[in-house]
Design an enzyme around this catalytic site. Structure first.
Site, PDB file in Angstrom:
ATOM      1  N   HIS A 128       0.861  -1.179   0.000  1.00 30.43           N
ATOM      2  CA  HIS A 128       0.000   0.000   0.000  1.00 30.43           C
ATOM      3  C   HIS A 128       0.897   1.229   0.000  1.00 30.43           C
ATOM      4  O   HIS A 128       2.021   1.206   0.520  1.00 30.43           O
ATOM      5  CB  HIS A 128      -0.873  -0.031   1.264  1.00 30.43           C
ATOM      6  CG  HIS A 128      -1.964   0.971   1.305  1.00 30.43           C
ATOM      7  ND1 HIS A 128      -1.742   2.298   1.607  1.00 30.43           N
ATOM      8  CD2 HIS A 128      -3.311   0.844   1.134  1.00 30.43           C
ATOM      9  CE1 HIS A 128      -2.894   2.943   1.612  1.00 30.43           C
ATOM     10  NE2 HIS A 128      -3.865   2.096   1.322  1.00 30.43           N
ATOM     11  N   LYS A 231     -11.147  -0.689   9.637  1.00 23.40           N
ATOM     12  CA  LYS A 231     -11.286  -1.921   8.865  1.00 23.40           C
ATOM     13  C   LYS A 231     -11.687  -3.098   9.740  1.00 23.40           C
ATOM     14  O   LYS A 231     -11.908  -4.195   9.231  1.00 23.40           O
ATOM     15  CB  LYS A 231      -9.971  -2.232   8.142  1.00 23.40           C
ATOM     16  CG  LYS A 231      -9.559  -1.179   7.107  1.00 23.40           C
ATOM     17  CD  LYS A 231      -8.285  -1.595   6.381  1.00 23.40           C
ATOM     18  CE  LYS A 231      -7.705  -0.449   5.559  1.00 23.40           C
ATOM     19  NZ  LYS A 231      -8.554  -0.073   4.422  1.00 23.40           N
ATOM     20  N   CYS A 374      -4.765   2.278  -3.882  1.00 22.63           N
ATOM     21  CA  CYS A 374      -3.523   2.752  -3.237  1.00 22.63           C
ATOM     22  C   CYS A 374      -2.363   1.789  -3.465  1.00 22.63           C
ATOM     23  O   CYS A 374      -1.478   1.643  -2.626  1.00 22.63           O
ATOM     24  CB  CYS A 374      -3.726   2.991  -1.747  1.00 22.63           C
ATOM     25  SG  CYS A 374      -4.881   4.334  -1.376  1.00 22.63           S
TER      26      CYS A 374
END
Length: 420
Positions: A128, A231, A374
């Site tokens: 990421h 998350k 990302c």
């Protein structure tokens, strides 16, 4: 776990998530974007509301009842996170805004003060941006050199290449546990063992693993691990950094201000003990308390049960996607039991933009992701500008997968008819 048990688990938890009862474009919401952010159960929403309605006060700063209650709840959340990932000490848990801030904390506190010209940092091409950009900045400032582990033919972490890259010059290995695009599960325990043979430290980005599977940082033997609360059923604006106690003790403060000090004089200051040394200013108190509630909620279900359930959903998802025409899937294929990868599927449809696919799915109430997720360097390696991604969590059902696949097929047929 049987199919009947799968349905029972979904049926038990879905009523805990008010948003899953919503409609989008007059269609029942089918939320398949949990890799971007998870939905929040009532237990978490109530914890956040309860703090602001009953206990709203600053922590660590007051002797009155509200402050005491807020402080107890805030620090209790730290204990819960420590137990959740099996940290050796509560002082190894630092609350941050998110995983990006956690990585930057390590980069600026440890990296900037440790790395020398010629030292090497090993990352992977699937990272990421949050685990690439900070290290690029630190490398520019220190003269350290970045190296990247590439993909195998099955689009997984190339462990053999990693073994060839690492050397006595390697000071840090920064690796994602589960790729948010490829869905592959990286061998982090083995990576840590190899890195430590060379005296290198290891940072694990666990944003896509902490919400889905049991995590044991002591068993993994990583030096740092980062995750974001949003998350894992918690609110946005709260995350955490795990770090081995001896490392955190050696690291200087990341930011200066209130909370992180012991004493302040006009010409110098002394700093608070761990973990408060790294928590400058008024923290996200309500969000941290709600993170503790999210941990309680997940542990109440059982992370082993969540993991097993998602494996079977993964197997079913990929089985259904086999019948979709002109589809390119990224990352390794799961086994027949859904093992070997995370419960997400990134894909492209031949001749169609991922944004167009996701837009038409949205009109049918199906929420998926589109874009580069990302991971722009990874998408360049895959020779695409972006991809669509359907990501599952324990509140999803096989029936939702059926609707997603049906609507995806209809979307492909629609575009084909327009282009003919």
């Amino acid at each position: 776990m049987t199919i009947t048990q799968e349905k029972t688990l979904a049926a038990i938890v879905r009523s805990d998530f008010p948003i899953l009862q919503e409609k989008v474009h007059d269609k029942p919401l089918i939320y398949l974007d949990s890799a971007a952010t998870s939905q929040k159960p009532l237990a978490v929403l109530n914890a956040l509301q309860n703090y602001y309605e009953r206990d709203n006060a600053n922590v660590h700063r007051g002797a009155h009842a509200l402050s005491v209650r807020a402080t107890e709840a805030y620090e209790s959340a730290r204990d819960k996170v420590a137990a959740f990932i099996n940290a050796a000490s509560r002082n190894e848990i630092v609350f941050t805004r998110n995983a990006s801030e956690s990585i930057n904390l390590v980069a600026y506190s440890w990296g900037l003060n440790t790395l020398q010209p010629g030292d090497e940092i090993i990352l992977s091409v699937m990272e990421h941006h949050s685990n690439i950009v900070p290290w690029q900045i630190i490398a520019q400032k220190t003269g350290a050199v970045l190296k990247y582990v590439e993909l195998t033919e099955t689009q997984e972490f190339d462990l053999e290449q990693f073994k060839s890259l690492i050397s006595e010059k390697t000071k840090l290995v920064g690796i994602v546990h589960v790729s948010n695009t490829l869905g592959c599960i990286n061998p982090v325990k083995e990576i840590c063992a190899i890195a430590h043979q060379y005296g290198a430290k290891v940072l694990i980005d666990a944003c896509q693993s902490v919400p889905h599977t049991p995590i044991d940082v002591q068993g993994m033997d990583c030096d740092w691990l980062v995750a974001s609360g949003h998350k894992m059923c918690a609110p946005t604006g709260i995350g955490f950094l795990y770090g081995k106690l001896d490392l955190l003790l050696e690291m200087p403060p990341f930011m200066g201000g209130g909370e992180m000090i012991a004493e302040v004089f006009l010409d110098y200051s002394t700093y608070a003990e761990l973990p408060h040394k790294f928590e400058a200013g008024t923290p996200a108190i309500g969000e941290a308390i709600a993170l503790g509630a999210a941990v309680d909620y997940l542990m109440g279900i059982g992370m082993d049960k969540i993991h097993a359930y998602e494996e079977e959903l993964t197997a079913y998802l990929f089985q259904q996607l086999r019948d979709v025409p002109d589809l390119t899937l990224y990352g390794p294929q799961p086994t027949a039991e859904g093992k070997g990868r995370a419960a997400l599927a990134s894909f492209n449809v031949k001749g169609l933009a991922s944004s167009d696919v996701s837009t038409l799915l949205d009109h049918e109430g199906v929420a998926i992701r589109s874009g580069h997720h990302c991971t722009q360097p990874l998408h360049r390696i895959l020779e695409v500008t972006g991809s669509a991604r359907a990501s599952l969590y324990f509140y999803n059902t096989r029936e939702e997968i059926d609707v997603f696949v049906r609507v995806l097929k209809e979307t492909i047929d629609f575009f084909k008819s327009v282009m003919e």
